[in-house]
Design a protein around this motif. Structure first.
Motif, PDB file in Angstrom:
ATOM      1  N   PRO A  59       0.587  -1.074  -0.169  1.00 17.73           N
ATOM      2  CA  PRO A  59      -0.167  -0.062   0.035  1.00 17.73           C
ATOM      3  C   PRO A  59       0.657   1.256   0.501  1.00 17.73           C
ATOM      4  O   PRO A  59       0.344   2.106  -0.483  1.00 17.73           O
ATOM      5  N   PHE A 105      -1.848   6.713  -4.572  1.00 19.55           N
ATOM      6  CA  PHE A 105      -3.240   6.856  -4.050  1.00 19.55           C
ATOM      7  C   PHE A 105      -3.871   8.297  -4.718  1.00 19.55           C
ATOM      8  O   PHE A 105      -5.490   8.300  -5.191  1.00 19.55           O
ATOM      9  N   TRP A 164      -7.646   8.663  -7.547  1.00 20.01           N
ATOM     10  CA  TRP A 164      -8.420   9.853  -7.297  1.00 20.01           C
ATOM     11  C   TRP A 164      -8.508  10.507  -8.439  1.00 20.01           C
ATOM     12  O   TRP A 164      -9.596  10.363  -8.681  1.00 20.01           O
ATOM     13  N   ARG A 177     -14.103   7.074  -5.916  1.00 22.74           N
ATOM     14  CA  ARG A 177     -13.608   7.705  -5.308  1.00 22.74           C
ATOM     15  C   ARG A 177     -14.293   7.756  -4.088  1.00 22.74           C
ATOM     16  O   ARG A 177     -15.611   7.273  -3.509  1.00 22.74           O
ATOM     17  N   ALA A 186      -8.924   6.830   0.043  1.00 25.45           N
ATOM     18  CA  ALA A 186      -8.311   7.444  -1.156  1.00 25.45           C
ATOM     19  C   ALA A 186      -7.528   8.812   0.349  1.00 25.45           C
ATOM     20  O   ALA A 186      -6.102   8.804   0.233  1.00 25.45           O
ATOM     21  N   ASN A 220      -5.874   6.851   3.388  1.00 22.62           N
ATOM     22  CA  ASN A 220      -4.250   6.363   2.440  1.00 22.62           C
ATOM     23  C   ASN A 220      -3.480   7.671   2.239  1.00 22.62           C
ATOM     24  O   ASN A 220      -1.774   7.400   2.395  1.00 22.62           O
TER      25      ASN A 220
END
Length: 278
Positions: free
Chosen positions: A5, A10, A14, A190, A194, A197
């Protein structure tokens, strides 16, 4: 092997989620005049201090993070879901919105000497002083450079930053249409995760609380219901019989209307600011 991750971009995800289902950027995302027209029309439809039913529950969860006698900056206040209660609970309130129609609508509810300031600017471009708290609820949909927007929140919040974002799940009959009948569905692309993160990757360890809510749709006729609740079907051809069948378990009759209720959530993301992030 799945990618870590920490390596996932991210913000790129998005940005991709802002595109329509043909891979194009919707006009409202980039055309400021079109966006202003949308809000001008929306404000005309509002009754006195009209807010969304679920806003009170969300504000209840936000309120413990608002210190006494705080100066507050609200991003994208819209029709005042959180503006009205905030103005009662803080010492001073600055409203930042790219729409003059939004600010004109809200301005009518405050006397000229009220401690409320109205700033007509996009969040990305605004020049304002730091405030004790910075609040933004469902205000990020046009923000392309999300990382920069979140850094700005962090930089301008002296005591607390608060983000609210309503989230899924999608109306349950669409899941039936997908799983049982194989239709392609316009699922949301979305979401709050996000933002959480990106904050994490910025070194901001935010708290996140989920608030369970309920959305209610009311229709005078079944035809209205079927037409409205089939708009997220992406498949070019579909059978209305399948739409009717998928909706049947979720529909009730109340006071002569067809009522469709389903759960959804709000994510309340908060953190104590630090100006040490890159």
């Amino acid at each position: 092997m799945k990618e870590s991750p920490l390596k996932i971009d991210f913000e790129k995800l998005w940005k991709e989620g802002m595109l329509d289902w043909h891979g194009n950027m919707p006009e409202r995302m980039v055309d400021d005049e079109l966006e202003e027209d949308f809000w001008a029309q929306s404000m005309k439809k509002k009754t006195y201090k009209q807010t969304d039913d679920y806003a009170e529950r969300i504000y209840e969860k936000m309120k413990p993070y608002i210190p006494e006698d705080a100066s507050c900056l609200e991003i994208g206040p819209g029709w005042g879901n959180y503006t009205f209660p905030l103005s009662e609970d803080v010492k001073s309130l600055t409203l930042v919105d790219g729409s003059e129609s939004v600010l004109a609508y809200l301005r009518q509810y405050y006397e000229s000497d009220a401690p409320v300031q109205f700033v007509n600017s996009k969040w990305e471009e605004v020049q304002v002083e730091p405030h004790d708290i910075v609040v933004g609820v469902n205000c990020f949909y046009r923000m392309y450079e999300l990382k920069t927007a979140l850094k700005k929140m962090n930089a301008l919040a002296q005591k607390r930053a608060i983000i609210g974002l309503t989230t899924g799940p999608i109306q349950p009959h669409y899941v039936v249409l997908d799983k049982q009948y194989g239709y392609e569905i316009k699922y949301p692309r979305r979401d709050y995760i996000a933002i959480l993160n990106i904050l994490y990757q910025l070194g901001i360890y935010a708290n996140c609380e989920m608030v369970k809510l309920e959305r209610t749709y009311r229709y005078n006729t079944l035809e209205q219901l079927y037409e409205t609740q089939s708009k997220k079907i992406l498949s070019p051809q579909f059978e209305m019989a399948h739409v009717k069948s998928s909706l049947e378990p979720f529909i009730a009759m109340e006071d002569g209307q067809y009522v469709y209720r389903h759960p959804f959530y709000a994510a309340i993301i908060t953190w104590e600011p630090s100006n040490s992030h890159d």
